[in-house]
Design a protein around this motif. Structure first.
Motif, PDB file in Angstrom:
ATOM      1  N   ALA A 121      46.807  28.743  54.966  1.00 49.35           N
ATOM      2  CA  ALA A 121      47.254  29.010  56.331  1.00 49.35           C
ATOM      3  C   ALA A 121      47.912  30.379  56.349  1.00 49.35           C
ATOM      4  CB  ALA A 121      48.243  27.941  56.798  1.00 49.35           C
ATOM      5  N   GLY A 122      47.513  31.226  57.296  1.00 47.69           N
ATOM      6  CA  GLY A 122      48.063  32.571  57.354  1.00 47.69           C
ATOM      7  C   GLY A 122      48.238  33.062  58.768  1.00 47.69           C
ATOM      8  N   VAL A 123      48.789  34.269  58.875  1.00 47.52           N
ATOM      9  CA  VAL A 123      49.038  34.900  60.168  1.00 47.52           C
ATOM     10  C   VAL A 123      47.873  35.837  60.472  1.00 47.52           C
ATOM     11  CG1 VAL A 123      50.594  36.377  61.500  1.00 47.52           C
ATOM     12  CG2 VAL A 123      51.529  34.750  59.830  1.00 47.52           C
ATOM     13  N   ALA A 124      47.223  35.633  61.587  1.00 49.78           N
ATOM     14  CA  ALA A 124      46.059  36.435  61.954  1.00 49.78           C
ATOM     15  C   ALA A 124      46.455  37.891  62.190  1.00 49.78           C
ATOM     16  CB  ALA A 124      45.403  35.859  63.207  1.00 49.78           C
ATOM     17  N   GLY A 125      45.510  38.785  61.900  1.00 52.51           N
ATOM     18  CA  GLY A 125      45.721  40.185  62.198  1.00 52.51           C
ATOM     19  C   GLY A 125      46.415  40.976  61.119  1.00 52.51           C
ATOM     20  N   ARG A 126      46.590  40.420  59.945  1.00 56.00           N
ATOM     21  CA  ARG A 126      47.234  41.162  58.866  1.00 56.00           C
ATOM     22  C   ARG A 126      46.506  40.872  57.556  1.00 56.00           C
ATOM     23  NH1 ARG A 126      52.713  37.811  57.110  1.00 56.00           N
ATOM     24  NH2 ARG A 126      51.591  36.538  55.607  1.00 56.00           N
ATOM     25  N   SER A 127      46.911  41.551  56.512  1.00 52.60           N
ATOM     26  CA  SER A 127      46.326  41.303  55.194  1.00 52.60           C
ATOM     27  C   SER A 127      46.541  39.859  54.785  1.00 52.60           C
ATOM     28  CB  SER A 127      46.974  42.230  54.158  1.00 52.60           C
ATOM     29  OG  SER A 127      46.660  41.813  52.850  1.00 52.60           O
ATOM     30  N   GLN A 128      45.506  39.237  54.228  1.00 56.75           N
ATOM     31  CA  GLN A 128      45.589  37.847  53.782  1.00 56.75           C
ATOM     32  C   GLN A 128      45.529  37.785  52.246  1.00 56.75           C
ATOM     33  OE1 GLN A 128      46.252  35.698  56.101  1.00 56.75           O
ATOM     34  NE2 GLN A 128      45.740  37.011  57.850  1.00 56.75           N
ATOM     35  N   ARG A 129      46.188  38.715  51.564  1.00 51.29           N
ATOM     36  CA  ARG A 129      46.068  38.746  50.106  1.00 51.29           C
ATOM     37  C   ARG A 129      46.650  37.506  49.432  1.00 51.29           C
ATOM     38  NH1 ARG A 129      49.949  42.738  51.292  1.00 51.29           N
ATOM     39  NH2 ARG A 129      51.994  42.521  50.272  1.00 51.29           N
ATOM     40  N   GLU A 130      47.557  36.805  50.112  1.00 44.23           N
ATOM     41  CA  GLU A 130      48.096  35.566  49.551  1.00 44.23           C
ATOM     42  C   GLU A 130      47.005  34.508  49.350  1.00 44.23           C
ATOM     43  OE1 GLU A 130      51.348  37.180  52.381  1.00 44.23           O
ATOM     44  OE2 GLU A 130      49.174  36.987  52.348  1.00 44.23           O
ATOM     45  N   ALA A 131      45.897  34.619  50.106  1.00 44.29           N
ATOM     46  CA  ALA A 131      44.806  33.646  49.993  1.00 44.29           C
ATOM     47  C   ALA A 131      44.149  33.686  48.621  1.00 44.29           C
ATOM     48  CB  ALA A 131      43.761  33.916  51.079  1.00 44.29           C
ATOM     49  N   ILE A 132      44.357  34.759  47.861  1.00 45.70           N
ATOM     50  CA  ILE A 132      43.794  34.851  46.514  1.00 45.70           C
ATOM     51  C   ILE A 132      44.228  33.675  45.657  1.00 45.70           C
ATOM     52  CG2 ILE A 132      43.899  36.212  44.373  1.00 45.70           C
ATOM     53  CD1 ILE A 132      44.047  38.719  46.142  1.00 45.70           C
ATOM     54  N   VAL A 133      45.460  33.222  45.846  1.00 44.32           N
ATOM     55  CA  VAL A 133      45.996  32.115  45.041  1.00 44.32           C
ATOM     56  C   VAL A 133      45.265  30.817  45.357  1.00 44.32           C
ATOM     57  CG1 VAL A 133      48.088  30.788  44.507  1.00 44.32           C
ATOM     58  CG2 VAL A 133      48.236  33.255  44.889  1.00 44.32           C
ATOM     59  N   ALA A 134      44.705  30.687  46.562  1.00 47.36           N
ATOM     60  CA  ALA A 134      44.027  29.447  46.963  1.00 47.36           C
ATOM     61  C   ALA A 134      42.573  29.397  46.528  1.00 47.36           C
ATOM     62  CB  ALA A 134      44.104  29.282  48.483  1.00 47.36           C
ATOM     63  N   ALA A 135      42.026  30.497  46.041  1.00 46.23           N
ATOM     64  CA  ALA A 135      40.601  30.542  45.696  1.00 46.23           C
ATOM     65  C   ALA A 135      40.309  29.730  44.444  1.00 46.23           C
ATOM     66  CB  ALA A 135      40.165  31.996  45.498  1.00 46.23           C
ATOM     67  N   ASP A 136      39.098  29.164  44.374  1.00 48.00           N
ATOM     68  CA  ASP A 136      38.679  28.454  43.172  1.00 48.00           C
ATOM     69  C   ASP A 136      37.910  29.411  42.262  1.00 48.00           C
ATOM     70  OD1 ASP A 136      36.115  28.739  44.219  1.00 48.00           O
ATOM     71  OD2 ASP A 136      35.898  26.633  44.768  1.00 48.00           O
ATOM     72  N   GLY A 137      37.271  28.879  41.222  1.00 47.36           N
ATOM     73  CA  GLY A 137      36.583  29.726  40.264  1.00 47.36           C
ATOM     74  C   GLY A 137      35.456  30.544  40.844  1.00 47.36           C
ATOM     75  N   ASP A 138      34.892  30.108  41.971  1.00 49.30           N
ATOM     76  CA  ASP A 138      33.828  30.856  42.626  1.00 49.30           C
ATOM     77  C   ASP A 138      34.343  31.720  43.766  1.00 49.30           C
ATOM     78  OD1 ASP A 138      31.765  29.784  41.021  1.00 49.30           O
ATOM     79  OD2 ASP A 138      31.791  27.940  42.213  1.00 49.30           O
ATOM     80  N   GLY A 139      35.665  31.766  43.924  1.00 48.67           N
ATOM     81  CA  GLY A 139      36.244  32.567  44.988  1.00 48.67           C
ATOM     82  C   GLY A 139      36.265  31.890  46.340  1.00 48.67           C
ATOM     83  N   ARG A 140      35.953  30.577  46.394  1.00 47.67           N
ATOM     84  CA  ARG A 140      35.913  29.852  47.661  1.00 47.67           C
ATOM     85  C   ARG A 140      37.234  29.140  47.940  1.00 47.67           C
ATOM     86  NH1 ARG A 140      31.183  29.953  50.030  1.00 47.67           N
ATOM     87  NH2 ARG A 140      29.338  30.558  48.834  1.00 47.67           N
ATOM     88  N   ILE A 141      37.536  29.004  49.228  1.00 50.91           N
ATOM     89  CA  ILE A 141      38.761  28.339  49.671  1.00 50.91           C
ATOM     90  C   ILE A 141      38.366  27.126  50.497  1.00 50.91           C
ATOM     91  CG2 ILE A 141      40.893  28.634  50.989  1.00 50.91           C
ATOM     92  CD1 ILE A 141      40.738  31.606  50.345  1.00 50.91           C
ATOM     93  N   ALA A 142      39.017  25.993  50.238  1.00 55.81           N
ATOM     94  CA  ALA A 142      38.597  24.721  50.839  1.00 55.81           C
ATOM     95  C   ALA A 142      38.667  24.733  52.361  1.00 55.81           C
ATOM     96  CB  ALA A 142      39.464  23.590  50.277  1.00 55.81           C
ATOM     97  N   ALA A 143      39.733  25.309  52.911  1.00 53.73           N
ATOM     98  CA  ALA A 143      39.890  25.370  54.368  1.00 53.73           C
ATOM     99  C   ALA A 143      40.852  26.503  54.684  1.00 53.73           C
ATOM    100  CB  ALA A 143      40.426  24.055  54.927  1.00 53.73           C
TER     101      ALA A 143
END
Length: 615
Positions: A166-188
């Motif tokens: 979950a993030g704030v729209a309109g800005r960098s989402q670099r925190e999403a890197i932590v949620a990625a799996d081995g293929d770089g995919r995020i569940a939701a």
């Protein structure tokens, strides 16, 4: 009187007493077994990142300004959180790499990667509506180049149905890197306004046990943390960490955790063994432990735990001190050399021959007093100018006082023994002064958090040899001298290598090898093949003794976890090969070849001109 003060018996007694006292002063926790790495729990987990406005700076060597909006103080006011500072990197810092390290639970220096910096990683949505990190394949290839088993996205791969973001729209989402799996995919993924990011995080928890949240800046970020804290159930785990900022400086990221046994205490882990300090790679084993998922052996992070009460003000002071240590290290050294040169010139004006000899003695003694002065500065935490002046003037003043009270060549034993004793006592108390001094390992850079670093490792071995040489000067070869040297080497190697003291395996080899050579030179019958064999075996026997001591004390040191518990001979060989690869890369970096050449030439000159030096 001076000879009696620096006799070999007193050198040995001082070192033996330090070793015994250091072991006796170890906390009871030093003998506890490593905390279990899996504990089943039905609770949900939120890993939230609280950012500061990005200010990108790359200037190195200058002291940073005070933090204007300290996240740690904000977390302390928000709610009942266990508090600490999280080491974001090992060596040079990169914000994206810090996030990747959190997700893979293991880290190495940026210099060991090819290329050094991570590729551009961006959160994107594919044509089918799924979310992934663009550039992930390049990062996997980069991770394969490092001298360690690194698995980007390991946390997301092991977290059951994956991790939501979950993030704030309109800005960098670099925190999403932590949620990625081995293929770089995020569940939701849920992107929206800053005002409802906490609500959207809680909504994602209905479908996913683990959610990573990128919170807003400022007061809206504080409010989001309050909402997540208030909504947390007793069985849930909430980790709030400052988002790694886009800056060129190494970072200790303020971190708050709710849901650990022990409540709102000070964070620590077996990675750091330092109250109030954890590492970013500790997030993965903490989360997996809460999920009841086994932690892979390739993960080097350790589960977070609490220890005593937290003190946000003391942690901020520690962070402030650690930020200025490195810039003052070389500055202090050059200030000392400059002051020594001025002293030499003045002495030459007064009396050319006697003045030169006096100034050289005082300068040499001042060098030996530098470690003790560095520890004093760690206590005082003075401003920059005052610390530089203390480093130079106080060390030279102590050198002059020692020269006046104790005859040369026995005088060097005094500052050497004082430094050894001070260092040993500080190690017994968890090295609070060493890590705050310009000579100690700096937790800010994530390689060592307590004990001895490379600088003090070599310094302590040199100080031991100086103390022994000064005390034994003129006594001739004897078995008594051999026994004193051997016993002193064993005592110091125990202090240097014990898992909860110096924790420096390489230092054991350095100390015992140096003591073995010194003992060979003092053999009354000369050097024999048998004596050489014993000297060569000394470091190996020392490592074996170190392993036995560490295992008897709980086996919770880095040496035990990475070497003694390696999974078979192949894994052990892999560890050794990687260590030598890292050492080889360091040996050819920067000024190291020049420094090595200068050191070798200095040793050669000292041996060739030793009579002139001892006059």
């Amino acid at each position: 009187m001076p000879a009696r003060l620096t006799s070999p018996a007193r050198v040995l007694a001082a070192l033996a007493a330090c070793a015994a006292a250091a072991l006796s002063l170890l906390p009871a926790s030093a003998h506890a077994q490593t905390q279990p790495r899996t504990t089943a729990s039905p609770g949900a987990i939120v890993v939230a990142f609280l950012p500061l406005p990005d200010v990108f700076t790359v200037e190195e060597g200058a002291e940073p300004p005070p933090e204007l909006d300290p996240v740690l103080g904000r977390l302390d006011l928000i709610g009942p959180l266990a508090l600490g500072l999280s080491s974001a990197s090992q060596g040079s810092y990169d914000a994206i790499q810090a996030l990747l390290d959190i997700g893979q639970g293991t880290r190495v220096s940026l210099a060991t990667y090819t290329p050094k910096r991570p590729p551009e990683l961006r959160l994107t949505q594919d044509a089918a509506g799924g979310w992934r990190i663009d550039g992930w394949q390049l990062q996997r290839e980069r991770a394969a180049s490092a001298p360690a088993e690194l698995t980007p996205g390991l946390l997301g791969s092991l977290a059951g149905s994956g991790i939501a973001y979950a993030g704030v729209a309109g800005r960098s989402q670099r925190e999403a890197i932590v949620a990625a799996d081995g293929d770089g995919r995020i569940a939701a993924v849920s992107l929206g306004p800053a005002s409802d990011v906490a609500a959207r995080t809680l909504a994602l928890l209905r479908m996913h046990r683990v959610v990573v949240a990128g919170l807003p800046t400022g007061e809206r970020g504080n409010e989001a943390v309050r909402q997540l804290t208030e909504a947390r159930r007793p069985q849930d785990l909430l980790i709030v960490m400052q988002t790694p900022p886009l800056t060129g400086r190494a970072q200790l990221l303020p971190t708050g955790v709710a849901g650990l046994p022990g409540g709102a205490g000070a964070l620590t882990s077996s990675t750091t063994h330092l109250k109030g300090i954890i590492a970013g790679i500790d997030v993965l084993p903490t989360v997996l432990g809460h999920l009841g998922v086994a932690v892979p052996d390739t993960v080097k992070g350790q589960p977070m735990r609490t220890k005593g009460a937290h003190d946000a003000v003391a942690l901020e002071r520690l962070a402030d001190r650690l930020r200025v240590v490195l810039p003052r290290r070389l500055a202090g050294f050059w200030t000392f050399l400059g002051a020594w040169l001025i002293l030499l010139l003045i002495a030459l004006l007064v009396s050319e021959r006697r003045g030169r000899r006096w100034a050289m003695r005082v300068g040499a003694l001042g060098v030996l007093w530098l470690p003790t002065v560095a520890f004093l500065n760690a206590v005082l935490r003075p401003a920059r100018l005052l610390e530089l002046l203390l480093t130079a003037l106080l060390a030279l003043a102590l050198g002059g006082l020692t020269d006046r009270l104790v005859r040369f060549p026995r005088a060097p034993a005094v500052p050497a023994i004082v430094a050894l004793v001070t260092c040993a006592v500080d190690l017994a108390f968890g090295s609070p002064l060493i890590i705050r001094s310009v000579l100690g390992p700096n937790p800010l850079f994530g390689s060592r958090f307590y004990g001895l670093g490379n600088e003090l490792e070599s310094a302590m071995a040199s100080l031991l040899l100086v103390a022994l040489a000064a005390s034994l000067h003129g006594r001739g070869r004897s078995w008594r001298a051999v026994g004193v040297i051997a016993a002193a080497g064993v005592a110091l190697s125990l202090i240097v290598g014990a898992g909860r003291l110096g924790a420096d395996v390489g230092g054991v080899i350095t100390v015992l090898a140096g003591a073995a050579v010194a003992a060979l030179l003092m053999l009354p019958g000369g050097v024999t093949k048998r004596a050489i064999a014993v000297a060569i075996a000394a470091p190996v026997l020392g490592l074996a003794a170190l392993a036995a001591i560490d295992l008897a004390g709980g086996g919770d040191s880095h040496f035990t976890r990475t070497v003694l518990r390696a999974d078979g001979s192949g894994a052990l060989w892999d560890v050794v090969a990687r260590r030598y690869e890292l050492a080889g890369r360091q040996a050819i970096r920067g000024f190291m070849p020049v420094v090595t050449l200068v050191a070798a030439l200095s040793i050669a000159v000292a041996i060739r001109r030793r009579r002139l030096i001892l006059e």
